[in-house]
Design a protein around this motif. Structure first.
Motif, PDB file in Angstrom:
ATOM      1  N   ALA A 174       0.835  -1.200   0.000  1.00  0.00           N
ATOM      2  CA  ALA A 174       0.000   0.000   0.000  1.00  0.00           C
ATOM      3  C   ALA A 174       0.870   1.250   0.000  1.00  0.00           C
ATOM      4  O   ALA A 174       0.553   2.252  -0.657  1.00  0.00           O
ATOM      5  CB  ALA A 174      -0.923  -0.009   1.222  1.00  0.00           C
ATOM      6  N   THR A 175       1.986   1.201   0.734  1.00  0.00           N
ATOM      7  CA  THR A 175       2.921   2.325   0.764  1.00  0.00           C
ATOM      8  C   THR A 175       3.501   2.580  -0.616  1.00  0.00           C
ATOM      9  O   THR A 175       3.639   3.733  -1.054  1.00  0.00           O
ATOM     10  CB  THR A 175       4.060   2.048   1.761  1.00  0.00           C
ATOM     11  OG1 THR A 175       3.512   1.957   3.076  1.00  0.00           O
ATOM     12  CG2 THR A 175       5.094   3.162   1.732  1.00  0.00           C
ATOM     13  N   ALA A 176       3.850   1.508  -1.307  1.00  0.00           N
ATOM     14  CA  ALA A 176       4.395   1.647  -2.663  1.00  0.00           C
ATOM     15  C   ALA A 176       3.381   2.298  -3.591  1.00  0.00           C
ATOM     16  O   ALA A 176       3.728   3.185  -4.386  1.00  0.00           O
ATOM     17  CB  ALA A 176       4.807   0.275  -3.198  1.00  0.00           C
ATOM     18  N   ARG A 177       2.129   1.871  -3.477  1.00  0.00           N
ATOM     19  CA  ARG A 177       1.092   2.489  -4.306  1.00  0.00           C
ATOM     20  C   ARG A 177       0.951   3.974  -3.988  1.00  0.00           C
ATOM     21  O   ARG A 177       0.782   4.808  -4.884  1.00  0.00           O
ATOM     22  CB  ARG A 177      -0.252   1.765  -4.098  1.00  0.00           C
ATOM     23  CG  ARG A 177      -0.302   0.364  -4.698  1.00  0.00           C
ATOM     24  CD  ARG A 177      -1.740  -0.135  -4.751  1.00  0.00           C
ATOM     25  NE  ARG A 177      -2.309  -0.290  -3.407  1.00  0.00           N
ATOM     26  CZ  ARG A 177      -2.247  -1.400  -2.701  1.00  0.00           C
ATOM     27  NH1 ARG A 177      -1.614  -2.463  -3.188  1.00  0.00           N
ATOM     28  NH2 ARG A 177      -2.805  -1.465  -1.502  1.00  0.00           N
ATOM     29  N   GLY A 178       1.045   4.303  -2.677  1.00  0.00           N
ATOM     30  CA  GLY A 178       0.934   5.698  -2.272  1.00  0.00           C
ATOM     31  C   GLY A 178       2.079   6.542  -2.793  1.00  0.00           C
ATOM     32  O   GLY A 178       1.883   7.685  -3.252  1.00  0.00           O
ATOM     33  N   GLN A 179       3.295   5.999  -2.748  1.00  0.00           N
ATOM     34  CA  GLN A 179       4.449   6.751  -3.219  1.00  0.00           C
ATOM     35  C   GLN A 179       4.392   6.952  -4.726  1.00  0.00           C
ATOM     36  O   GLN A 179       4.783   8.004  -5.245  1.00  0.00           O
ATOM     37  CB  GLN A 179       5.735   6.045  -2.809  1.00  0.00           C
ATOM     38  CG  GLN A 179       5.998   6.108  -1.303  1.00  0.00           C
ATOM     39  CD  GLN A 179       7.409   5.661  -0.950  1.00  0.00           C
ATOM     40  OE1 GLN A 179       8.218   5.371  -1.810  1.00  0.00           O
ATOM     41  NE2 GLN A 179       7.689   5.613   0.340  1.00  0.00           N
ATOM     42  N   LYS A 180       3.916   5.961  -5.435  1.00  0.00           N
ATOM     43  CA  LYS A 180       3.761   6.107  -6.888  1.00  0.00           C
ATOM     44  C   LYS A 180       2.698   7.158  -7.204  1.00  0.00           C
ATOM     45  O   LYS A 180       2.844   7.938  -8.159  1.00  0.00           O
ATOM     46  CB  LYS A 180       3.391   4.764  -7.515  1.00  0.00           C
ATOM     47  CG  LYS A 180       4.505   3.739  -7.453  1.00  0.00           C
ATOM     48  CD  LYS A 180       4.052   2.381  -7.976  1.00  0.00           C
ATOM     49  CE  LYS A 180       5.144   1.341  -7.830  1.00  0.00           C
ATOM     50  NZ  LYS A 180       4.719  -0.007  -8.302  1.00  0.00           N
ATOM     51  N   ALA A 181       1.647   7.178  -6.384  1.00  0.00           N
ATOM     52  CA  ALA A 181       0.603   8.186  -6.583  1.00  0.00           C
ATOM     53  C   ALA A 181       1.137   9.585  -6.295  1.00  0.00           C
ATOM     54  O   ALA A 181       0.822  10.543  -7.005  1.00  0.00           O
ATOM     55  CB  ALA A 181      -0.593   7.878  -5.682  1.00  0.00           C
ATOM     56  N   ARG A 182       1.984   9.694  -5.235  1.00  0.00           N
ATOM     57  CA  ARG A 182       2.579  10.998  -4.928  1.00  0.00           C
ATOM     58  C   ARG A 182       3.503  11.460  -6.053  1.00  0.00           C
ATOM     59  O   ARG A 182       3.552  12.651  -6.377  1.00  0.00           O
ATOM     60  CB  ARG A 182       3.335  10.925  -3.602  1.00  0.00           C
ATOM     61  CG  ARG A 182       2.432  11.056  -2.376  1.00  0.00           C
ATOM     62  CD  ARG A 182       3.256  11.226  -1.110  1.00  0.00           C
ATOM     63  NE  ARG A 182       3.860   9.953  -0.722  1.00  0.00           N
ATOM     64  CZ  ARG A 182       3.240   9.048   0.031  1.00  0.00           C
ATOM     65  NH1 ARG A 182       2.021   9.273   0.468  1.00  0.00           N
ATOM     66  NH2 ARG A 182       3.858   7.922   0.354  1.00  0.00           N
ATOM     67  N   ALA A 183       4.237  10.523  -6.627  1.00  0.00           N
ATOM     68  CA  ALA A 183       5.106  10.878  -7.749  1.00  0.00           C
ATOM     69  C   ALA A 183       4.280  11.350  -8.942  1.00  0.00           C
ATOM     70  O   ALA A 183       4.690  12.266  -9.672  1.00  0.00           O
ATOM     71  CB  ALA A 183       5.967   9.682  -8.137  1.00  0.00           C
TER      72      ALA A 183
END
Length: 253
Positions: free
Chosen positions: A49-58
């Protein structure tokens, strides 16, 4: 709290008993590594979920940069606008911290367990367990005092240092490549200097694990080394699509 430590000690001892036929005198060390792997498996969904969030932030980084530029003279309004954008995109500002926070209790349980001579009113027998002759309750300074770094106990720490250094070097190179490949420059204005400094320091943070391994009991060091190695492999898998193939890191000046 003593009941918690007693239950945890019983869990470690039970795992060690199960692994005894395979690892013999190092069964408790193997149990700690297995326990660490179980903890990491438990928090893996949060890491995803963190990875998805970081990709979304990028993905929304250009919009964030526009908001920073638009509200450069009004920090409160800028913060509000950025938070609203995160809410709109369903991005949690704390998502990246959760996997690390949830692992800390396990680390501190191990640290306390192998730093205490007693568990409740009973003697802590786990302190007598070893990894290739090095006590799980011992520290680097103890190993150095029993034959130096090339002695039986010191070699165990040397192996851990080599693993940590290899993982840290891998993380350093990957972080530098990701930052070099990032299309979004650091914003101008207040705080830009601090962010610039952080961007230079962040790739080096992995090497701080060496200090942790040198300070904590060997049992806790095993947890740190196992978890750090897991993190490196996990992040390489989860973020494999965020680094363009053939990305080149320019030589630092």
């Amino acid at each position: 709290m003593s009941s918690i430590f007693s239950a945890f000690a019983a869990l470690v001892a039970h795992l060690a008993d199960l692994l005894q036929p395979l690892f013999h005198g190092s069964a408790t060390a193997a149990a700690i590594i297995l326990f660490t792997a179980c903890v990491r498996l438990a928090v893996h969904p949060l890491s995803r979920a963190t990875a998805r969030g970081q990709k979304a932030r990028a993905k929304i980084a250009p919009r964030v940069a526009e908001l920073r530029k638009k509200h450069a003279k009004d920090p409160k309004q800028m913060q509000k606008a950025v938070m609203e954008l995160h809410a709109e995109e369903k991005i949690s500002p704390l998502g990246g911290c959760l996997p690390s926070l949830l692992q800390m209790p396990a680390f501190f349980l191990l640290y306390h367990l192998f730093s205490s001579s007693h568990i409740g009113s009973s003697t802590n027998t786990l302190l007598g367990h070893t990894l290739l002759g090095s006590p799980l309750g011992g520290r680097l300074e103890d190993a150095v005092g029993h034959g130096g770094l090339l002695g039986e106990q010191g070699v165990v720490y040397l192996v851990l240092f080599v693993i940590v250094a290899a993982v840290a070097t891998f993380n350093y190179g990957r972080t530098k490549r990701m930052m070099a490949a990032s299309p979004n420059p650091l914003p101008d204005g207040p705080g830009a200097g601090a962010m610039s400094t952080m961007s230079k320091v962040m790739p080096l943070m992995s090497f701080a694990t060496l200090l942790t391994v040198a300070y904590v009991p060997l049992a806790a060091a095993l947890y740190v080394v196992t978890s750090t190695t897991w993190t490196a492999i996990e992040r390489a898998a989860l973020y494999r699509d965020t680094l363009p193939a053939g990305a080149v890191v320019s030589s630092p000046m």
